[in-house]
Design a protein around this motif. Structure first.
Motif, PDB file in Angstrom:
ATOM      1  N   ASN A 153      49.305   0.687  18.905  1.00 42.88           N
ATOM      2  CA  ASN A 153      48.489   1.129  17.762  1.00 42.88           C
ATOM      3  C   ASN A 153      49.125   0.701  16.447  1.00 42.88           C
ATOM      4  OD1 ASN A 153      46.180   2.395  18.824  1.00 42.88           O
ATOM      5  ND2 ASN A 153      47.407   4.179  19.433  1.00 42.88           N
ATOM      6  N   GLN A 154      50.418   0.839  16.384  1.00 38.78           N
ATOM      7  CA  GLN A 154      51.172   0.466  15.191  1.00 38.78           C
ATOM      8  C   GLN A 154      51.018  -1.039  14.912  1.00 38.78           C
ATOM      9  OE1 GLN A 154      55.259   1.986  15.638  1.00 38.78           O
ATOM     10  NE2 GLN A 154      55.935   0.142  14.575  1.00 38.78           N
ATOM     11  N   MET A 155      50.950  -1.815  15.988  1.00 40.05           N
ATOM     12  CA  MET A 155      50.797  -3.279  15.849  1.00 40.05           C
ATOM     13  C   MET A 155      49.321  -3.685  15.788  1.00 40.05           C
ATOM     14  SD  MET A 155      53.679  -4.297  18.718  1.00 40.05           S
ATOM     15  CE  MET A 155      53.550  -6.090  18.599  1.00 40.05           C
ATOM     16  N   ASN A 156      48.455  -2.658  15.937  1.00 40.73           N
ATOM     17  CA  ASN A 156      47.009  -2.888  15.851  1.00 40.73           C
ATOM     18  C   ASN A 156      46.485  -3.825  16.958  1.00 40.73           C
ATOM     19  OD1 ASN A 156      44.693  -2.105  14.566  1.00 40.73           O
ATOM     20  ND2 ASN A 156      44.654  -3.871  13.169  1.00 40.73           N
ATOM     21  N   ILE A 157      46.978  -3.615  18.170  1.00 37.96           N
ATOM     22  CA  ILE A 157      46.546  -4.427  19.317  1.00 37.96           C
ATOM     23  C   ILE A 157      46.049  -3.503  20.425  1.00 37.96           C
ATOM     24  CG2 ILE A 157      47.282  -6.149  21.017  1.00 37.96           C
ATOM     25  CD1 ILE A 157      49.696  -6.670  19.131  1.00 37.96           C
ATOM     26  N   ASP A 158      44.946  -3.877  21.050  1.00 36.38           N
ATOM     27  CA  ASP A 158      44.430  -3.095  22.186  1.00 36.38           C
ATOM     28  C   ASP A 158      44.951  -3.692  23.475  1.00 36.38           C
ATOM     29  OD1 ASP A 158      42.927  -1.316  20.613  1.00 36.38           O
ATOM     30  OD2 ASP A 158      41.348  -2.812  20.419  1.00 36.38           O
ATOM     31  N   VAL A 159      45.662  -2.891  24.250  1.00 33.35           N
ATOM     32  CA  VAL A 159      46.267  -3.416  25.478  1.00 33.35           C
ATOM     33  C   VAL A 159      45.945  -2.561  26.695  1.00 33.35           C
ATOM     34  CG1 VAL A 159      48.237  -4.459  24.259  1.00 33.35           C
ATOM     35  CG2 VAL A 159      48.410  -2.109  25.144  1.00 33.35           C
ATOM     36  N   VAL A 160      46.237  -3.129  27.845  1.00 31.31           N
ATOM     37  CA  VAL A 160      46.235  -2.389  29.098  1.00 31.31           C
ATOM     38  C   VAL A 160      47.688  -2.089  29.441  1.00 31.31           C
ATOM     39  CG1 VAL A 160      45.833  -2.556  31.584  1.00 31.31           C
ATOM     40  CG2 VAL A 160      44.116  -3.421  29.981  1.00 31.31           C
ATOM     41  N   ILE A 161      47.946  -0.856  29.875  1.00 27.74           N
ATOM     42  CA  ILE A 161      49.298  -0.431  30.249  1.00 27.74           C
ATOM     43  C   ILE A 161      49.278   0.012  31.701  1.00 27.74           C
ATOM     44  CG2 ILE A 161      51.153   1.243  29.802  1.00 27.74           C
ATOM     45  CD1 ILE A 161      49.885   1.502  26.912  1.00 27.74           C
ATOM     46  N   ALA A 162      50.130  -0.593  32.527  1.00 27.77           N
ATOM     47  CA  ALA A 162      50.206  -0.212  33.942  1.00 27.77           C
ATOM     48  C   ALA A 162      51.643   0.149  34.281  1.00 27.77           C
ATOM     49  CB  ALA A 162      49.733  -1.356  34.826  1.00 27.77           C
ATOM     50  N   ILE A 163      51.819   1.253  35.001  1.00 35.89           N
ATOM     51  CA  ILE A 163      53.166   1.680  35.387  1.00 35.89           C
ATOM     52  C   ILE A 163      53.203   1.881  36.902  1.00 35.89           C
ATOM     53  CG2 ILE A 163      54.922   3.494  35.130  1.00 35.89           C
ATOM     54  CD1 ILE A 163      53.785   3.892  32.264  1.00 35.89           C
TER      55      ILE A 163
END
Lengths: 157, 157, 157, 157
Positions: free
Chosen positions: C44-54
């Motif tokens: 959010n701080q970098m203003n990028i929408d990502v997928v996060i997988a753990i």
């Protein structure tokens, strides 16, 4: 709120006719997390460790969590229940009953998982996604999935 | 040894609360080989050539052997029985009985192999892996798998 | 806490020798959620929408989220980055650099995704899982994954 | 022993002509275990944790072991190296060198894994199987695989 909703539907409809591009409701990550919290709370209350998977209207994964004691086999089952529920716009319980009734032909459809625990997420008659739950008995999974899906009613208020 | 074990469990618990990192038991190659020897001995005693597959708690292969006369089809079946047993934390016999009882819906779950011969490896209530055996009748495979899984009881002493 | 940790390590060692059953640290859903929050905050701080997988130490999914604007292609990429990082016990950046340097042979290994954004989760020298991020440039994905993985350092204190 | 061997070859030859059914040498589980012990000893001596996979002349798995610290990614890599070595009747090092030399076309062949560590098992000019090793550098894997494959020379005496 009611007026805004009617207006909104009117605009959707108008848009579809005018420009031949429709508008649809869409699930957000924030909503998916709320649905998951409701499902997880129900699972904790029932003392069952489950996997919760939430997909959008395209059957693509939005949110997923595996509770600590949940069996690994539930990873794919939960996802497939969610995909099954949105791809065929009905709770997976419907298919559980048919297969139990002898309709084995349904087993040839890859995207159908004929066990309770998959429920479509419906908002104002729009199928915006689905939730799949696995880890308990099919009946328990169904109760937990419903606890998640029910959140939509409150959101709609 | 009992004191050390109790202490170890206490730390397990503390660790989980304090740092949100849990601790779990894990299979070793040495243990897997012991399990395989026990299973192979039983197979030889019964005069059956089988495939023996042993996976860890994540369903990943640790040990595998194919006895000389065993059919090639047993390679995947043995592995899938092992994965099935750890993924659903129960012997594959449970699914054999359900499918035999008419629950065909289970056939839609890829990781389930509904024939006896897959058994979880349980150590102090931890599912640390599973053994899968194929080559004889399901009942024979089940006896051989059990001969392997039973080793855990001696290790636990 | 330090004494308990040392004691725990001692028992780990003893246990491994005595019963040929090892003990290892394990990720929890609570920890995975914390890691995801840290990664999402950074995104959010970098203003990028990502997928996060753990994933856990066996490469099996524990947690997944897709931010609202993230591209669908990132669903599998994020998961594969996480699997790659735990399966080969190193950040995916290592493979990105090798392939960029001409080592095309790595492309023949199915589980390797040679782009930055996959990072192992290490706790007290134990590989307890991995995080995979996709949606920005490989470098951005790497920064976001690291923001998540770094949480382990605080947990370990 | 020499006389028996010549006789044996003569019989092989005769058999092939007479009945149009050939005879071939075949790996046994006992031999595979010996090969694995030699490879594991070499790995221990080099202080590396590896996965060892041994296949027969049909590329089908006979024996598999994963040493305790070996990375999970090596499970498939070791198997694929073994399959690669028997399917193309040469050490995988041959392909490593070609791809390093720019022959990327080889990456389109599913059964080729272009990294050292796969070696055919040859007995009296017969390809009876292959060993695949993964866990160290390609060069280290190659040394360990060779340590296993060399056993055939002693068996042949």
């Amino acid at each position: 709120m009611k007026i805004i909703k009617l207006l909104s539907l009117a605009i959707l409809f108008t848009g579809a006719i005018y420009g031949q591009v429709a508008t649809k409701h869409a699930i957000t990550l924030e909503l998916a997390k709320k649905i998951a919290v409701a499902a997880e709370n129900k699972a904790n209350q029932m003392n069952i460790d489950v996997v919760i998977a939430i997909v959008d209207d395209g059957g693509n994964l939005v949110y997923f969590e595996r509770m600590n004691g949940a069996q690994l086999g539930s990873i794919k089952v939960a996802k497939k229940k969610a995909v099954s529920a949105i791809f065929f716009k009905r709770p997976t319980k419907a298919y559980q009953e048919r297969v139990a009734g002898g309709n084995n032909a349904l087993l040839s459809v890859d995207e159908i998982l004929p066990f309770e625990g998959g429920a479509p997420l419906v908002y104002e008659n729009n199928y915006i996604g689905a939730i799949g739950v696995s880890g308990g008995t099919p009946e328990q999974d169904g109760i937990i999935a419903e606890a998640g899906a029910k959140i939509l009613e409150e959101v709609a208020k």
